[in-house]
Design a protein around this motif. Sequence first.
Motif, short mmCIF file in Angstrom:
data_model
loop_
_atom_site.label_atom_id
_atom_site.label_comp_id
_atom_site.label_asym_id
_atom_site.label_seq_id
_atom_site.Cartn_x
_atom_site.Cartn_y
_atom_site.Cartn_z
N SER A 107 0.85 -1.06 0.06
CA SER A 107 0.04 0.15 0.16
C SER A 107 0.88 1.37 -0.03
O SER A 107 2.17 1.03 -0.09
CB SER A 107 -0.86 0.08 1.22
OG SER A 107 -0.07 0.19 2.35
N LYS A 108 0.26 2.38 -0.01
CA LYS A 108 0.81 3.52 0.24
C LYS A 108 0.65 4.37 1.59
O LYS A 108 -0.24 4.45 1.97
CB LYS A 108 0.52 4.55 -0.72
CG LYS A 108 0.73 4.16 -2.08
CD LYS A 108 0.36 5.45 -3.31
CE LYS A 108 0.49 5.01 -4.68
NZ LYS A 108 0.13 5.90 -5.93
N LEU A 109 1.70 3.86 2.57
CA LEU A 109 1.74 4.20 3.94
C LEU A 109 2.00 5.57 4.47
O LEU A 109 3.15 6.03 4.08
CB LEU A 109 2.28 3.04 4.56
CG LEU A 109 2.37 3.14 6.11
CD1 LEU A 109 1.00 2.94 7.03
CD2 LEU A 109 3.43 2.09 6.60
N THR A 110 0.97 6.15 5.20
CA THR A 110 1.71 7.35 6.00
C THR A 110 1.34 7.33 7.39
O THR A 110 0.21 6.76 7.86
CB THR A 110 0.98 8.60 5.50
OG1 THR A 110 1.20 8.79 4.09
CG2 THR A 110 1.29 9.83 6.07
N ILE A 111 2.52 7.63 8.25
CA ILE A 111 2.37 7.68 9.71
C ILE A 111 2.70 8.95 10.25
O ILE A 111 3.57 9.68 9.85
CB ILE A 111 3.24 6.77 10.35
CG1 ILE A 111 2.98 5.04 9.71
CG2 ILE A 111 3.14 6.69 11.90
CD1 ILE A 111 4.02 4.06 10.24
N VAL A 112 1.58 9.36 11.17
CA VAL A 112 1.98 10.81 11.70
C VAL A 112 1.92 10.37 13.42
O VAL A 112 0.99 10.04 13.55
CB VAL A 112 0.83 11.73 11.48
CG1 VAL A 112 1.06 13.19 12.31
CG2 VAL A 112 0.76 12.13 9.87
N THR A 113 2.86 10.75 14.05
CA THR A 113 3.26 10.46 15.38
C THR A 113 3.72 11.35 16.19
O THR A 113 4.75 12.32 15.67
CB THR A 113 3.68 8.95 15.47
OG1 THR A 113 3.85 8.64 16.66
CG2 THR A 113 5.51 9.24 15.04
N ALA A 139 0.72 17.55 15.12
CA ALA A 139 -0.38 16.87 15.66
C ALA A 139 -0.22 16.60 17.12
O ALA A 139 0.99 16.77 17.64
CB ALA A 139 -0.33 15.30 14.93
N PRO A 140 -1.15 16.28 17.55
CA PRO A 140 -1.21 16.14 19.32
C PRO A 140 -0.78 14.63 19.61
O PRO A 140 -0.50 13.89 18.57
CB PRO A 140 -2.58 15.92 19.69
CG PRO A 140 -3.61 15.65 18.44
CD PRO A 140 -2.77 16.24 17.43
N ARG A 141 -0.42 14.24 20.68
CA ARG A 141 0.25 13.25 21.13
C ARG A 141 -0.68 11.94 20.54
O ARG A 141 -1.68 12.25 20.67
CB ARG A 141 0.50 12.95 22.76
CG ARG A 141 1.31 11.93 22.98
CD ARG A 141 1.15 11.79 24.63
NE ARG A 141 2.04 10.82 25.02
CZ ARG A 141 1.96 10.26 26.44
NH1 ARG A 141 1.00 10.71 27.15
NH2 ARG A 141 2.85 9.31 26.89
N GLY A 142 -0.07 10.97 20.09
CA GLY A 142 -0.69 10.03 19.69
C GLY A 142 -0.07 9.42 18.20
O GLY A 142 0.85 10.08 17.64
N THR A 143 -0.96 8.52 17.46
CA THR A 143 -0.23 8.31 16.36
C THR A 143 -1.54 7.91 15.40
O THR A 143 -2.62 7.49 15.84
CB THR A 143 0.24 6.75 16.42
OG1 THR A 143 1.41 6.88 17.19
CG2 THR A 143 0.74 6.19 14.95
N THR A 144 -1.21 8.19 14.15
CA THR A 144 -2.14 8.40 13.00
C THR A 144 -1.66 7.45 11.91
O THR A 144 -0.48 7.93 11.43
CB THR A 144 -2.83 9.52 12.53
OG1 THR A 144 -3.57 10.27 13.56
CG2 THR A 144 -3.75 9.57 11.31
N VAL A 145 -2.36 6.27 11.60
CA VAL A 145 -1.91 5.47 10.48
C VAL A 145 -2.73 5.78 9.36
O VAL A 145 -4.00 5.55 9.44
CB VAL A 145 -1.81 4.13 10.78
CG1 VAL A 145 -1.09 3.19 9.63
CG2 VAL A 145 -0.52 3.99 11.91
N VAL A 146 -2.27 5.84 8.06
CA VAL A 146 -3.04 6.19 6.89
C VAL A 146 -2.65 5.12 5.83
O VAL A 146 -1.37 5.19 5.37
CB VAL A 146 -3.20 7.52 6.27
CG1 VAL A 146 -4.26 7.73 5.16
CG2 VAL A 146 -3.45 8.63 7.48
#
Length: 562
Positions: A107-113, A139-146
């Motif tokens: 896939s095409k993966l993006t992580i914002v953490t 971004a606030p504390r935490g992780t976003t995976v797209v």
Amino acid sequence: MGSIIRLKPELIEKIAAGEVVERPASVVKECIENSIDAKATRIIIELKRGGKEEILVRDNGTGMSREDALLAVERHTTSKIAGLRDLFAIKHLGFRGEALASIAAVSKLTIVTNDNPNSNEATRVMVSNEGKHWETAAAPRGTTVVVRQLFYNTPARRKFLGSDVAELKHVLNIVTRYALAYPNVGFFVKHNGSEILSAPPTPDLKAKVSHIYGKDIAKNMLRVERSGTIKVEGLVGVPGIARKSREYQSFFVNRRYIKSQLLTEALESAYKTLLFLERKPVAVLNLTIDPSKVDVNIHPTKLEIKFDDEDAVFSEVHLAVKEALESNVLIQKQPSKQGVLAKVLSQTKPQSTKPQQLEVSTQAMLVKDEPRLKGIRILGQIAKSYIVAEDTQGLMLVDQHAASERINLERLQNSKMTLGKQTLLQPILVTPPKHQAAIIKHNLEALKELGFDIAEFGQNEFIVREVPVVFKQNVTKELLNELFDEIAQNIKKTPRGLVNEEIVHTMACKAAIKANQELSLKEMEDLLNELLGCKLAYSCAHGRPTIIRFTVKDLERLFKRR
């Protein structure tokens, strides 16, 4: 030159990814497990086209540093284990160090953490076939995976994905399991911009069941708690809410969702004769076991598990459920010793009556042509479930439910999906579980074509004003809930949606005369007359026989006159 070659790294990655990532639900599962391991209390999942176009999983967990985020997308990198000893006492949901790398491979993966609770400075890592790079983000504390365009570089895998609704159902199945395993964590799901599941955090498992399956199920769940070397806790349903499938059974070991035939058998054996044939109890059970006594490293999906002592596990689960049922006076406690009569019967060997010969004769009679009631005399009804009739050839036993089901099936098939309707005396409000409401909503038009007047009535609620004419008996809320429950489970990969043979079979069954229903002589005559006029009169929609015949010779053989 030899014929054996070394595979290229990119090919190895795609092969390995196939074991971890099977469909969008696999991606969601891996991300949820990482979020829970990161101590998240709120997990948001957003999907486009069932996750085939885009999957977003956002949490408020501990997040990762820039260095960890860049390393996490590499294969076999993890913070969960450090040595061989850790592998035999796993305490986290994730541990293999494969998930993000496997997802990135297809896939095409993006992580914002962000791992800093006092700052909004985050790291964005982007991975694709072209490689990986990072940049600063907010971004606030935490992780976003797209995850975008799943299997875009493996078209053969993408071709085998189901419809948007089918893939959504798989995702919801995983999300609801973990929502039940972690009631203190809030789970929220959006599909194509619309919220379809909201399960806020709560300390009470029964409250979380209410959010997932609805109040009607939650109020009929019994608490289970048994402590020992294995702790068993959770909820089981009273027999009255049992289902036709095991979709409402969830098993967790140390709060890890698993599939286990052993635990299924332990649960269902505790119910014994409390359930009708083919009915399955509702259950949400967690087993707390010493991690060194279980092996979760069986398969990359981590859904399978091995126990050191399977007998002990079976016994503890069986007893825990049985005690919950006994304490609510749903089953009688059995004496520890056999009674005198039981001992005598257990020592008595029944004499053989050669049932094989009768079975062959019976099955042979099922394919013979029958006259329409001419020369047939109705003798009566057995157990309000079986019609007894006689003709010149011998005795006929008719399963009234199976017979009615066959009649309904051929009516539905002959109607070519244009069914008459009957208006209910009073509209019925149906509230399916949230994860199924989305599927019903998606197929409202198909249901209307089948003869239902059904419309949305608030969030996750539907009002039914008319039903197909095949429903002759009293239509109740329970009947409609059960029907829509089965319809949601039987979604198939077909452009016709619900309008397929499987759904028609379900309707034929639900609209049929029930077992344990007393019939008048005329009703029995009418039923048998209609049955014998069917094209395939000798089996119901599920393939079970409708008529069993005993010829005079069969009866003579049973009474040892031959």
